[in-house]
Design an enzyme around this catalytic site. Structure first.
Site, PDB file in Angstrom:
ATOM      1  N   GLN A  44       0.849  -1.185   0.000  1.00 41.74           N
ATOM      2  CA  GLN A  44       0.000   0.000   0.000  1.00 41.74           C
ATOM      3  C   GLN A  44       0.890   1.242   0.000  1.00 41.74           C
ATOM      4  OE1 GLN A  44      -3.278  -0.051  -0.326  1.00 41.74           O
ATOM      5  NE2 GLN A  44      -3.348  -2.287  -0.273  1.00 41.74           N
ATOM      6  N   ALA A  45       0.284   2.384  -0.284  1.00 40.52           N
ATOM      7  CA  ALA A  45       1.069   3.620  -0.286  1.00 40.52           C
ATOM      8  C   ALA A  45       1.779   3.810   1.053  1.00 40.52           C
ATOM      9  CB  ALA A  45       0.177   4.810  -0.601  1.00 40.52           C
ATOM     10  N   GLU A  46       1.073   3.502   2.157  1.00 38.78           N
ATOM     11  CA  GLU A  46       1.689   3.616   3.474  1.00 38.78           C
ATOM     12  C   GLU A  46       1.221   2.483   4.379  1.00 38.78           C
ATOM     13  OE1 GLU A  46       3.840   5.976   4.216  1.00 38.78           O
ATOM     14  OE2 GLU A  46       3.456   7.455   2.634  1.00 38.78           O
ATOM     15  N   THR A  47       2.146   1.988   5.181  1.00 38.70           N
ATOM     16  CA  THR A  47       1.835   1.120   6.307  1.00 38.70           C
ATOM     17  C   THR A  47       2.314   1.836   7.563  1.00 38.70           C
ATOM     18  OG1 THR A  47       2.012  -0.909   5.008  1.00 38.70           O
ATOM     19  CG2 THR A  47       2.253  -1.114   7.391  1.00 38.70           C
ATOM     20  N   CYS A  71       3.045  11.500   7.187  1.00 37.27           N
ATOM     21  CA  CYS A  71       1.973  10.963   6.347  1.00 37.27           C
ATOM     22  C   CYS A  71       0.639  11.278   6.983  1.00 37.27           C
ATOM     23  CB  CYS A  71       2.132   9.457   6.143  1.00 37.27           C
ATOM     24  SG  CYS A  71       0.781   8.753   5.162  1.00 37.27           S
TER      25      CYS A  71
END
Length: 259
Positions: A44-47, A71
């Site tokens: 994903q874009a961010e974890t 983020c």
């Protein structure tokens, strides 16, 4: 070792829109290399990973390839998880991170991020930037991100950048923005250099977008829309050296990671 995770769509009130983030609430930090591997696995874009620290929380964010200093959407998702899934009491959560102190409050069904304002300075509109975006650029600002101001919302929506060329430009990524038709402004965000060709909805970029549009439009309360394929609406306000960004979130998946 078994680790529980949740996937949450941020800056939306319905599944499969907004920006997805995976959230882990940990009892103690894992090795940096392992957290990076976990983020790459989720892709994903961010974890986000959160660990309790005193009365608050320490938060870290990883793209599939790098750790990020800030983020927005994954912080919103983390606050949603702590409030709604782990029953954290109160109406405010305090976080520490690489970018300093952050907080998230809940108010009338919305979560409100309190983030530091991002500074940027006007820079020359380079031929490389216009060629990479395939669009005329009216103005450019350079901070941690490169901000490109386009003529219209239609131009922002029509932008089909050359990702390899964008990855060579300075900054973590490139924001394109313009006045909105139904919102004060619209934007999109491309960051191929850090493993994200296009981020669906990006809270952190609005720390730069909000002061720019507040100054340009002469008001501190702004309605924004990130017009990616998934799309997401953000309510932004400028408060001195802080930016407040409000949105909603929804749980879409959960599971266990086996290590």
């Amino acid at each position: 070792m078994h680790l529980e995770f949740h996937q949450i769509d941020a800056f939306t009130d319905r599944p499969f829109s907004g920006n997805p983030a995976v959230v882990y609430r940990l009892d103690a930090w894992l090795a940096d290399s392992l957290m990076q591997q976990i983020a790459a696995e989720h892709n994903q874009a961010e974890t986000a990973f959160v660990v309790r620290e005193g009365a608050g929380w320490h938060i870290r964010w990883f793209t599939p390839t790098v750790e990020m200093p800030l983020c927005g959407h994954a912080t919103l998702a983390s606050a949603y998880a702590l409030f709604e899934l782990y029953d954290e009491p109160g109406e405010r959560l305090d976080f520490s991170c690489l970018s300093g102190a952050l907080s998230v409050s809940r108010d009338n069904g919305r979560l409100i991020l309190d983030f530091p304002l991002a500074h940027a300075s006007e820079t020359v509109v380079s031929i490389e930037l216009e060629q990479a975006l395939g669009q005329p650029v009216l103005a450019a600002l350079q901070g941690n991100e490169l901000l490109a101001v386009l003529e219209s919302e239609q131009a922002v929506r029509a932008c089909q950048p050359d990702m390899k060329a964008l990855a060579k430009l300075p900054g973590l990524g490139v924001i394109v923005t313009a006045p909105g038709l139904k919102h004060d402004f619209v934007s999109r965000y491309f960051a191929p250099g850090i493993g994200i060709d296009e981020d669906p909805v990006t809270g952190a970029t609005h720390c730069l977008l909000t002061p720019y549009w507040a100054a340009r439009l002469g008001k501190n309360e702004l309605r924004a829309f990130q017009c990616s394929a998934r799309g997401g609406e953000l309510h932004c306000s400028l408060a001195g050296e802080r930016v407040k960004i409000a949105g909603q979130a929804v749980l879409v998946a959960g599971g266990t990671l086996f290590l």
